[in-house]
Scaffold this motif. Structure first.
Motif, PDB file in Angstrom:
ATOM      1  N   THR A  33       0.798  -1.228   0.000  1.00 56.40           N
ATOM      2  CA  THR A  33       0.000   0.000   0.000  1.00 56.40           C
ATOM      3  C   THR A  33       0.826   1.272   0.000  1.00 56.40           C
ATOM      4  N   SER A  34       2.121   1.169   0.176  1.00 61.19           N
ATOM      5  CA  SER A  34       2.987   2.348   0.164  1.00 61.19           C
ATOM      6  C   SER A  34       3.786   2.388  -1.128  1.00 61.19           C
ATOM      7  N   ARG A  35       4.255   3.587  -1.503  1.00 58.21           N
ATOM      8  CA  ARG A  35       5.065   3.698  -2.713  1.00 58.21           C
ATOM      9  C   ARG A  35       6.542   3.444  -2.442  1.00 58.21           C
ATOM     10  N   VAL A  36       6.905   3.185  -1.209  1.00 60.91           N
ATOM     11  CA  VAL A  36       8.307   2.930  -0.866  1.00 60.91           C
ATOM     12  C   VAL A  36       8.481   1.452  -0.530  1.00 60.91           C
ATOM     13  N   GLY A  37       9.716   0.983  -0.667  1.00 62.45           N
ATOM     14  CA  GLY A  37      10.028  -0.396  -0.325  1.00 62.45           C
ATOM     15  C   GLY A  37       9.982  -1.367  -1.485  1.00 62.45           C
ATOM     16  N   PHE A  38       9.566  -0.892  -2.659  1.00 63.44           N
ATOM     17  CA  PHE A  38       9.473  -1.782  -3.812  1.00 63.44           C
ATOM     18  C   PHE A  38      10.850  -2.185  -4.349  1.00 63.44           C
ATOM     19  N   GLY A  39      11.866  -1.373  -4.089  1.00 63.00           N
ATOM     20  CA  GLY A  39      13.198  -1.675  -4.606  1.00 63.00           C
ATOM     21  C   GLY A  39      13.740  -3.007  -4.130  1.00 63.00           C
ATOM     22  N   ASP A  40      13.333  -3.430  -2.927  1.00 63.95           N
ATOM     23  CA  ASP A  40      13.785  -4.721  -2.402  1.00 63.95           C
ATOM     24  C   ASP A  40      13.310  -5.878  -3.262  1.00 63.95           C
ATOM     25  N   TYR A  41      12.226  -5.664  -4.028  1.00 63.67           N
ATOM     26  CA  TYR A  41      11.626  -6.751  -4.793  1.00 63.67           C
ATOM     27  C   TYR A  41      11.753  -6.554  -6.301  1.00 63.67           C
ATOM     28  N   LEU A  42      12.583  -5.592  -6.700  1.00 61.80           N
ATOM     29  CA  LEU A  42      12.834  -5.362  -8.122  1.00 61.80           C
ATOM     30  C   LEU A  42      13.435  -6.619  -8.756  1.00 61.80           C
ATOM     31  N   PHE A  43      12.858  -7.065  -9.868  1.00 61.75           N
ATOM     32  CA  PHE A  43      13.284  -8.300 -10.544  1.00 61.75           C
ATOM     33  C   PHE A  43      13.352  -9.475  -9.564  1.00 61.75           C
ATOM     34  N   ASP A  44      12.359  -9.562  -8.713  1.00 56.00           N
ATOM     35  CA  ASP A  44      12.362 -10.509  -7.602  1.00 56.00           C
ATOM     36  C   ASP A  44      12.632 -11.942  -8.028  1.00 56.00           C
ATOM     37  N   ASN A  45      11.975 -12.398  -9.085  1.00 54.87           N
ATOM     38  CA  ASN A  45      12.134 -13.800  -9.503  1.00 54.87           C
ATOM     39  C   ASN A  45      13.512 -14.077 -10.083  1.00 54.87           C
ATOM     40  N   TRP A  46      14.195 -13.049 -10.534  1.00 46.18           N
ATOM     41  CA  TRP A  46      15.522 -13.207 -11.118  1.00 46.18           C
ATOM     42  C   TRP A  46      16.625 -12.975 -10.088  1.00 46.18           C
ATOM     43  N   ARG A  47      16.326 -12.189  -9.062  1.00 50.51           N
ATOM     44  CA  ARG A  47      17.342 -11.877  -8.055  1.00 50.51           C
ATOM     45  C   ARG A  47      17.493 -12.962  -6.998  1.00 50.51           C
ATOM     46  N   TYR A  48      16.398 -13.649  -6.686  1.00 53.33           N
ATOM     47  CA  TYR A  48      16.409 -14.586  -5.554  1.00 53.33           C
ATOM     48  C   TYR A  48      16.048 -15.997  -5.994  1.00 53.33           C
ATOM     49  N   ALA A  49      16.594 -16.960  -5.288  1.00 54.21           N
ATOM     50  CA  ALA A  49      16.335 -18.363  -5.614  1.00 54.21           C
ATOM     51  C   ALA A  49      14.959 -18.803  -5.136  1.00 54.21           C
ATOM     52  N   GLU A  50      14.495 -18.206  -4.008  1.00 54.97           N
ATOM     53  CA  GLU A  50      13.207 -18.595  -3.456  1.00 54.97           C
ATOM     54  C   GLU A  50      12.124 -17.606  -3.887  1.00 54.97           C
ATOM     55  N   ALA A  51      10.894 -18.100  -3.960  1.00 52.72           N
ATOM     56  CA  ALA A  51       9.763 -17.217  -4.241  1.00 52.72           C
ATOM     57  C   ALA A  51       9.556 -16.269  -3.066  1.00 52.72           C
ATOM     58  N   GLY A  52       9.111 -15.054  -3.350  1.00 54.08           N
ATOM     59  CA  GLY A  52       8.950 -14.058  -2.308  1.00 54.08           C
ATOM     60  C   GLY A  52       7.526 -13.564  -2.178  1.00 54.08           C
ATOM     61  N   GLU A  53       7.263 -12.915  -1.038  1.00 54.06           N
ATOM     62  CA  GLU A  53       5.972 -12.305  -0.760  1.00 54.06           C
ATOM     63  C   GLU A  53       6.213 -10.952  -0.098  1.00 54.06           C
ATOM     64  N   PRO A  54       5.248 -10.039  -0.162  1.00 56.63           N
ATOM     65  CA  PRO A  54       5.399  -8.741   0.497  1.00 56.63           C
ATOM     66  C   PRO A  54       5.752  -8.900   1.975  1.00 56.63           C
ATOM     67  N   GLY A  55       6.707  -8.107   2.420  1.00 57.22           N
ATOM     68  CA  GLY A  55       7.122  -8.156   3.815  1.00 57.22           C
ATOM     69  C   GLY A  55       8.248  -9.122   4.102  1.00 57.22           C
ATOM     70  N   ASP A  57      11.816 -10.723   4.559  1.00 61.75           N
ATOM     71  CA  ASP A  57      13.138 -10.192   4.878  1.00 61.75           C
ATOM     72  C   ASP A  57      14.106 -10.654   3.783  1.00 61.75           C
ATOM     73  N   ILE A  58      14.521  -9.723   2.914  1.00 61.92           N
ATOM     74  CA  ILE A  58      15.349 -10.126   1.781  1.00 61.92           C
ATOM     75  C   ILE A  58      16.738 -10.580   2.206  1.00 61.92           C
ATOM     76  N   THR A  59      17.169 -10.218   3.409  1.00 61.89           N
ATOM     77  CA  THR A  59      18.499 -10.643   3.883  1.00 61.89           C
ATOM     78  C   THR A  59      18.532 -12.143   4.166  1.00 61.89           C
ATOM     79  N   LYS A  60      17.358 -12.755   4.274  1.00 62.94           N
ATOM     80  CA  LYS A  60      17.294 -14.187   4.550  1.00 62.94           C
ATOM     81  C   LYS A  60      17.035 -15.012   3.291  1.00 62.94           C
TER      82      LYS A  60
END
Length: 213
Positions: A33-55, A57-60
């Motif tokens: 719902t906010s316009r901030v924080g989207f950068g953590d999930y930019l190209f999410d499927n290509w950046r990370y091995a696991e599937a992600g969801e809002p919220g 912790d990308i460090t894990k």
């Protein structure tokens, strides 16, 4: 929006054609719902091995080392070098929010999805069109080194200047250029040009219908 004048930085490459907005920002993050924080999930499927969801912790999450956004030499890049038809697919403005939140201020590609192209200007991101042969040359230049490659974008002069002095002009609609130079989105431009007329209308309108005030 902040005024865009001259940008001195280095590019990060996305070496794929027809990159759609669902790849730039997968659909599950549209629930944010906010316009901030989207950068953590930019190209999410290509950046990370696991599937992600809002919220999440990308460090894990496990980063894919072969993807450019995860490589040390591209950290801090503010220009994204892309292939043809970048930003095709859906009209989601969130894709541009994610790019801007990650730090991207300009994109270079031969062509873009039309709606994505317009959304860039609404959010202070400069999408530059350069010929396919020039973009290929820029990709080749990046491939020749493991270090960040300096690049300057001069919006007033409408030129991309690369290491060694190579310079490439680009075309841009005058009104969109002025929007970036002034740091005003569409609403900001309307307020700057018609604020007195708007105030006069509101005065008359609320006098006639005071219960709306």
């Amino acid at each position: 929006m902040k005024p865009f004048l001259i940008l001195k930085t280095h590019p990060v490459p996305i070496d794929r054609t027809d990159v759609d907005t669902d790849a730039i920002l997968p659909k599950q993050y549209m629930a944010m719902t906010s316009r901030v924080g989207f950068g953590d999930y930019l190209f999410d499927n290509w950046r990370y091995a696991e599937a992600g969801e809002p919220g999440d912790d990308i460090t894990k999450r496990t980063k894919r080392r072969d993807f450019s956004l995860n490589q040390p030499r591209y950290q801090g890049a503010q220009i994204m070098l892309c292939r043809a038809n970048f930003g095709c697919g859906s009209s989601r403005e969130h894709a541009v929010w994610a790019l801007a939140d990650w730090g991207i201020k300009a994109i270079i590609a031969p062509s873009y999805g039309d709606i994505f192209y317009g959304n860039c200007f609404k959010n202070g991101v400069l999408p530059i069109r350069l010929p396919t042969a020039v973009v290929e040359e820029l990709f080749n230049d990046l491939a020749r080194t493991d270090e960040p490659t300096p690049m300057t974008i001069d919006l007033p002069e409408q030129r991309v200047v690369c290491q060694g002095g190579k310079s490439y002009p680009f075309d841009l609609d005058a009104s969109r250029k002025n929007s970036l130079l002034s740091g005003l989105d569409e609403i900001g431009q309307i307020l700057a040009s018609y604020s007195e007329q708007i105030k006069a209308f509101e005065k008359i309108h609320f006098a006639a219908e005071p219960w709306l005030a």
